[in-house]
Design a protein around this motif. Structure first.
Motif, PDB file in Angstrom:
ATOM      1  N   LYS A  71       0.771  -1.267   0.028  1.00  0.00           N
ATOM      2  CA  LYS A  71      -0.062   0.139   0.154  1.00  0.00           C
ATOM      3  C   LYS A  71       1.096   1.079  -0.136  1.00  0.00           C
ATOM      4  O   LYS A  71       0.459   2.281  -0.557  1.00  0.00           O
ATOM      5  CB  LYS A  71      -1.107   0.020   1.032  1.00  0.00           C
ATOM      6  N   GLU A  72       1.938   1.154   0.651  1.00  0.00           N
ATOM      7  CA  GLU A  72       2.681   2.265   0.873  1.00  0.00           C
ATOM      8  C   GLU A  72       4.344   1.895   0.179  1.00  0.00           C
ATOM      9  O   GLU A  72       4.864   1.263   0.856  1.00  0.00           O
ATOM     10  CB  GLU A  72       2.904   2.789   2.049  1.00  0.00           C
ATOM     11  N   PRO A  73       4.624   2.329  -0.963  1.00  0.00           N
ATOM     12  CA  PRO A  73       5.910   2.017  -1.469  1.00  0.00           C
ATOM     13  C   PRO A  73       7.196   2.364  -0.873  1.00  0.00           C
ATOM     14  O   PRO A  73       8.210   1.771  -0.805  1.00  0.00           O
ATOM     15  CB  PRO A  73       5.884   2.557  -2.819  1.00  0.00           C
ATOM     16  N   ASN A  74       7.093   3.543  -0.175  1.00  0.00           N
ATOM     17  CA  ASN A  74       8.279   3.882   0.601  1.00  0.00           C
ATOM     18  C   ASN A  74       8.256   3.113   2.093  1.00  0.00           C
ATOM     19  O   ASN A  74       9.317   3.581   2.758  1.00  0.00           O
ATOM     20  CB  ASN A  74       8.078   5.437   0.758  1.00  0.00           C
ATOM     21  N   ASN A  75       7.097   2.393   2.412  1.00  0.00           N
ATOM     22  CA  ASN A  75       7.561   1.958   3.555  1.00  0.00           C
ATOM     23  C   ASN A  75       8.412   0.592   3.611  1.00  0.00           C
ATOM     24  O   ASN A  75       8.793  -0.085   2.749  1.00  0.00           O
ATOM     25  CB  ASN A  75       6.124   1.276   4.165  1.00  0.00           C
ATOM     26  N   THR A  76       8.800   0.025   4.867  1.00  0.00           N
ATOM     27  CA  THR A  76       9.497  -1.011   4.795  1.00  0.00           C
ATOM     28  C   THR A  76       9.396  -2.035   5.797  1.00  0.00           C
ATOM     29  O   THR A  76       8.556  -1.499   6.843  1.00  0.00           O
ATOM     30  CB  THR A  76      11.069  -0.722   4.871  1.00  0.00           C
ATOM     31  N   ASN A  77       9.843  -3.242   5.759  1.00  0.00           N
ATOM     32  CA  ASN A  77       9.850  -4.383   6.964  1.00  0.00           C
ATOM     33  C   ASN A  77      11.107  -4.543   7.403  1.00  0.00           C
ATOM     34  O   ASN A  77      12.072  -4.737   6.557  1.00  0.00           O
ATOM     35  CB  ASN A  77       9.065  -5.518   6.549  1.00  0.00           C
ATOM     36  N   VAL A  78      11.285  -4.419   8.745  1.00  0.00           N
ATOM     37  CA  VAL A  78      12.583  -4.795   9.154  1.00  0.00           C
ATOM     38  C   VAL A  78      12.373  -5.587  10.633  1.00  0.00           C
ATOM     39  O   VAL A  78      11.634  -5.679  11.103  1.00  0.00           O
ATOM     40  CB  VAL A  78      13.062  -3.613   9.842  1.00  0.00           C
ATOM     41  N   TRP A  79      13.309  -6.695  10.487  1.00  0.00           N
ATOM     42  CA  TRP A  79      13.067  -7.701  11.648  1.00  0.00           C
ATOM     43  C   TRP A  79      14.349  -8.188  12.032  1.00  0.00           C
ATOM     44  O   TRP A  79      15.406  -8.134  11.372  1.00  0.00           O
ATOM     45  CB  TRP A  79      12.155  -8.697  11.403  1.00  0.00           C
ATOM     46  N   LEU A  80      14.773  -8.803  13.153  1.00  0.00           N
ATOM     47  CA  LEU A  80      15.861  -9.174  13.604  1.00  0.00           C
ATOM     48  C   LEU A  80      16.079 -10.656  12.939  1.00  0.00           C
ATOM     49  O   LEU A  80      15.065 -11.485  13.135  1.00  0.00           O
ATOM     50  CB  LEU A  80      15.879  -9.473  15.223  1.00  0.00           C
ATOM     51  N   MET A  81      17.274 -10.919  12.548  1.00  0.00           N
ATOM     52  CA  MET A  81      17.591 -12.097  11.783  1.00  0.00           C
ATOM     53  C   MET A  81      18.527 -12.856  12.920  1.00  0.00           C
ATOM     54  O   MET A  81      18.225 -14.166  12.815  1.00  0.00           O
ATOM     55  CB  MET A  81      18.170 -11.930  10.473  1.00  0.00           C
ATOM     56  N   SER A  82      19.378 -12.344  13.462  1.00  0.00           N
ATOM     57  CA  SER A  82      20.532 -13.035  14.160  1.00  0.00           C
ATOM     58  C   SER A  82      20.795 -11.926  15.404  1.00  0.00           C
ATOM     59  O   SER A  82      20.929 -10.717  14.995  1.00  0.00           O
ATOM     60  CB  SER A  82      21.533 -13.487  13.366  1.00  0.00           C
ATOM     61  N   VAL A  83      21.125 -12.306  16.535  1.00  0.00           N
ATOM     62  CA  VAL A  83      21.825 -11.772  17.744  1.00  0.00           C
ATOM     63  C   VAL A  83      22.665 -12.495  18.399  1.00  0.00           C
ATOM     64  O   VAL A  83      22.443 -13.494  18.380  1.00  0.00           O
ATOM     65  CB  VAL A  83      20.563 -11.197  18.516  1.00  0.00           C
ATOM     66  N   ALA A  84      23.806 -11.943  18.346  1.00  0.00           N
ATOM     67  CA  ALA A  84      25.055 -12.410  19.447  1.00  0.00           C
ATOM     68  C   ALA A  84      25.498 -11.548  20.589  1.00  0.00           C
ATOM     69  O   ALA A  84      25.696 -10.309  19.987  1.00  0.00           O
ATOM     70  CB  ALA A  84      26.144 -12.849  18.348  1.00  0.00           C
ATOM     71  N   LYS A  85      25.695 -11.941  21.529  1.00  0.00           N
ATOM     72  CA  LYS A  85      25.983 -11.218  22.829  1.00  0.00           C
ATOM     73  C   LYS A  85      27.712 -11.581  23.096  1.00  0.00           C
ATOM     74  O   LYS A  85      27.669 -12.687  23.277  1.00  0.00           O
ATOM     75  CB  LYS A  85      25.230 -11.238  23.912  1.00  0.00           C
ATOM     76  N   PHE A  86      28.513 -10.591  23.464  1.00  0.00           N
ATOM     77  CA  PHE A  86      29.639 -10.797  23.735  1.00  0.00           C
ATOM     78  C   PHE A  86      30.127 -10.198  25.110  1.00  0.00           C
ATOM     79  O   PHE A  86      29.686  -8.945  25.152  1.00  0.00           O
ATOM     80  CB  PHE A  86      30.697 -10.400  22.820  1.00  0.00           C
ATOM     81  N   ASP A  87      30.588 -10.793  25.999  1.00  0.00           N
ATOM     82  CA  ASP A  87      31.173  -9.961  27.236  1.00  0.00           C
ATOM     83  C   ASP A  87      32.257  -9.000  26.923  1.00  0.00           C
ATOM     84  O   ASP A  87      33.196  -9.551  26.217  1.00  0.00           O
ATOM     85  CB  ASP A  87      31.460 -11.040  28.397  1.00  0.00           C
ATOM     86  N   SER A  88      32.238  -7.729  27.289  1.00  0.00           N
ATOM     87  CA  SER A  88      33.152  -6.977  26.732  1.00  0.00           C
ATOM     88  C   SER A  88      34.515  -7.099  27.308  1.00  0.00           C
ATOM     89  O   SER A  88      35.569  -7.052  26.737  1.00  0.00           O
ATOM     90  CB  SER A  88      32.716  -5.443  27.132  1.00  0.00           C
ATOM     91  N   HIS A  89      34.490  -7.990  28.481  1.00  0.00           N
ATOM     92  CA  HIS A  89      35.690  -7.980  29.202  1.00  0.00           C
ATOM     93  C   HIS A  89      36.707  -9.247  28.666  1.00  0.00           C
ATOM     94  O   HIS A  89      37.773  -9.254  28.816  1.00  0.00           O
ATOM     95  CB  HIS A  89      35.913  -8.177  30.862  1.00  0.00           C
TER      96      HIS A  89
END
Length: 117
Positions: A71-89
Motif C-alpha cells: 500500500k505504501e511503496p516507501n514503507n519497509t519491513n525490518v526484523w531481527l535475523m540474528s543476535v549475538a552477545k559478547f562479554d566486553s571483558h
C-alpha cells in the motif's frame, strides 16, 4: 523494563530489589515487599526475563517495523535475523565507543529488510 530483579532477605521479611536503568549514566533502585502485589506481578517478579530475553526484547522494540509495502511503496519491513552477545571483558573490538562509559556487553545484530524496490 528493569535491568534485573533480586530477592533479598531481612530477618523475617523478603523484599525485591528492582533496578531500572533510565540512561547509561542514571539508574534507580526500588525496593518492595514480597507478597503484597497482585499474583501476576508476584509471578513476574519471581521469574523476570533473562538477560538474553531482555536484550532481544529491547532490540525488537528498537528495530522491528511491520510496514505495508504493497500500500505504501516507501514503507519497509525490518526484523531481527540474528543476535549475538559478547562479554566486553573477554573481547576487544576494532572500533572505539564514543561514550564515556564502559559497556558490559557488545551485541552483534543482523537485521533483515524488505521493501518495494
Amino acid at each position: 523494563m528493569p535491568e534485573y530483579v533480586e530477592t533479598l532477605q531481612f530477618d523475617d521479611m523478603t523484599v525485591y530489589k528492582i533496578v531500572v536503568m533510565h540512561t547509561h549514566n542514571f539508574i534507580m533502585t526500588f525496593f518492595t515487599q514480597k507478597g503484597i502485589h497482585d499474583e501476576e506481578i508476584e509471578q513476574w517478579l519471581k521469574h523476570p526475563l533473562t538477560a538474553n530475553e531482555l536484550i532481544i526484547k529491547k532490540l525488537k522494540e528498537a528495530f522491528d517495523q511491520n510496514g505495508n509495502i504493497l500500500k505504501e511503496p516507501n514503507n519497509t519491513n525490518v526484523w531481527l535475523m540474528s543476535v549475538a552477545k559478547f562479554d566486553s571483558h573477554k573481547h576487544t573490538l576494532l572500533f572505539q565507543t564514543t561514550d564515556d562509559f564502559t559497556p558490559t556487553h557488545y551485541i552483534r545484530v543482523i537485521l533483515r529488510t524488505s521493501d518495494a524496490s
